[in-house]
Design an enzyme around this catalytic site. Structure first.
Site, PDB file in Angstrom:
ATOM      1  CG  ASP A   1       0.291  -4.188   1.834  1.00 52.62           C
ATOM      2  OD1 ASP A   1       0.513  -5.233   2.481  1.00 52.62           O
ATOM      3  OD2 ASP A   1       1.052  -3.186   1.874  1.00 52.62           O
TER       4      ASP A   1
ATOM      5  CD  GLU B   1       0.344  -1.670   7.629  1.00 51.71           C
ATOM      6  OE1 GLU B   1       0.005  -0.901   8.562  1.00 51.71           O
ATOM      7  OE2 GLU B   1       0.902  -1.280   6.590  1.00 51.71           O
TER       8      GLU B   1
ATOM      9  CE  LYS C   1       3.076  -6.182   3.651  1.00 50.16           C
ATOM     10  NZ  LYS C   1       2.573  -4.947   4.312  1.00 50.16           N
TER      11      LYS C   1
ATOM     12  CG  ASP D   1      -0.347  -0.097   2.517  1.00 48.39           C
ATOM     13  OD1 ASP D   1       0.898  -0.186   2.573  1.00 48.39           O
ATOM     14  OD2 ASP D   1      -1.077  -0.079   3.534  1.00 48.39           O
ATOM     15  CB  SER D   2       4.559   1.755   0.100  1.00 49.61           C
ATOM     16  OG  SER D   2       4.851   0.609  -0.670  1.00 49.61           O
TER      17      SER D   2
ATOM     18  CD  GLU E   1       7.600  -0.718   7.669  1.00 46.52           C
ATOM     19  OE1 GLU E   1       6.681  -1.457   7.263  1.00 46.52           O
ATOM     20  OE2 GLU E   1       7.811   0.424   7.236  1.00 46.52           O
TER      21      GLU E   1
END
Ligand code: KIV
Length: 262
Positions: free
Chosen positions: A81, A112, A110, A42-43, A179
């Protein structure tokens, strides 16, 4: 690479490499590389769309970019993501978003964090979708952290992240991104859980490493956090090439006779 290879690589102590990829052209290039895994992170909200954080990534953006990456890299293991708050809007909404990424071509999703969404993550795994966890500095929670700060520095914080990592393994995650955590914490988690850890700013002892492609290629040489290594200076290469083109156009040197149709 498939889901079984992640476990095998950890057992064999063979490191796993992952880079972000958001578009078809880059995916075509990465398909020709040895890199193990592509992450449609999602970056992309920041790198591709110029937003100031990842909270601006939507499921439509994620699915569109995932589909483009799959078209360019048919042979790579692709992780997509789940974007900001998608895992917090109830099971039906979350499952719709998981379906969107899988139908777009992801092999896994993925998610978070851990607190409050463990049951959902177990449900996704039970539904036949591989889930990668993500702990430490989870950028979707950047406002709650008060900025991009290393997580798990205090004993209490570190213990909480270790417990979360164990619960994510228990819930069925096949791998875990760590991270921006201290090296000693990443090492300890890597030793204590059976699934591979993939670090970014987590030191050398995780089972794999991930970097944002544009960061490692030096698209913005001024962005150089401690954990980042620039493997190229792409900004210099591109600006040099485009300036040479501009000079050739303005001087009349481009196109030549050979580059023109008779
Ligand atoms: O979105 C992303 O690029 C990520 C990596 C930094 C792990 O989640």
């Amino acid at each position: 690479m498939n889901i079984l290879d992640f476990a095998r690589r950890k057992r064999a102590q063979e490191k796993i490499s992952m880079v972000t990829c958001y578009d078809y052209s880059s995916a075509c290039v990465l398909e020709q590389t040895d890199v193990d895994t592509l992450l449609v992170g999602d970056s992309l909200a920041m790198v591709m769309h110029g937003f100031d954080s990842t909270v601006h990534a939507t499921i439509d953006m994620m699915a569109m970019h995932t589909a483009a990456v799959r078209r360019g890299a048919p042979g790579k293991f692709i992780v997509g993501d789940i974007p900001f708050l998608s895992a917090r809007r109830g099971t039906t909404q979350a499952m719709d978003d998981v379906a969107a990424l899988m139908r777009a071509g992801a092999n896994a999703v993925k998610i978070e964090g851990e607190a409050g969404q463990l049951d959902l993550m177990a449900h996704i795994v039970e539904s036949g979708v591989p889930v990668m966890g993500h702990l430490g500095l989870t950028p979707q929670s950047v406002e709650a952290f008060g900025g991009h700060k290393v997580q798990g520095r205090s004993e209490g914080q570190a213990a909480a992240i270790i417990e979360s990592a164990k619960r994510l393994e228990q819930a069925g995650c096949f791998a875990l991104v760590l991270e921006c955590v201290p090296e000693v914490l990443a090492t300890s988690i890597t030793e204590q859980i059976g699934i591979p850890t993939i670090g970014i700013g987590a030191g050398p002892n995780t089972d794999g490493q991930v970097l944002v492609l544009h960061d490692m290629l030096g698209m913005n040489p001024a962005f150089k956090p401690k954990f980042l290594r620039h493997y190229a200076n792409t900004r210099e290469v591109i600006t040099g090439a485009v300036n040479r083109f501009h000079d050739d156009v303005t001087s009349g040197a481009f196109p030549s006779r050979e580059e023109s149709y008779a």
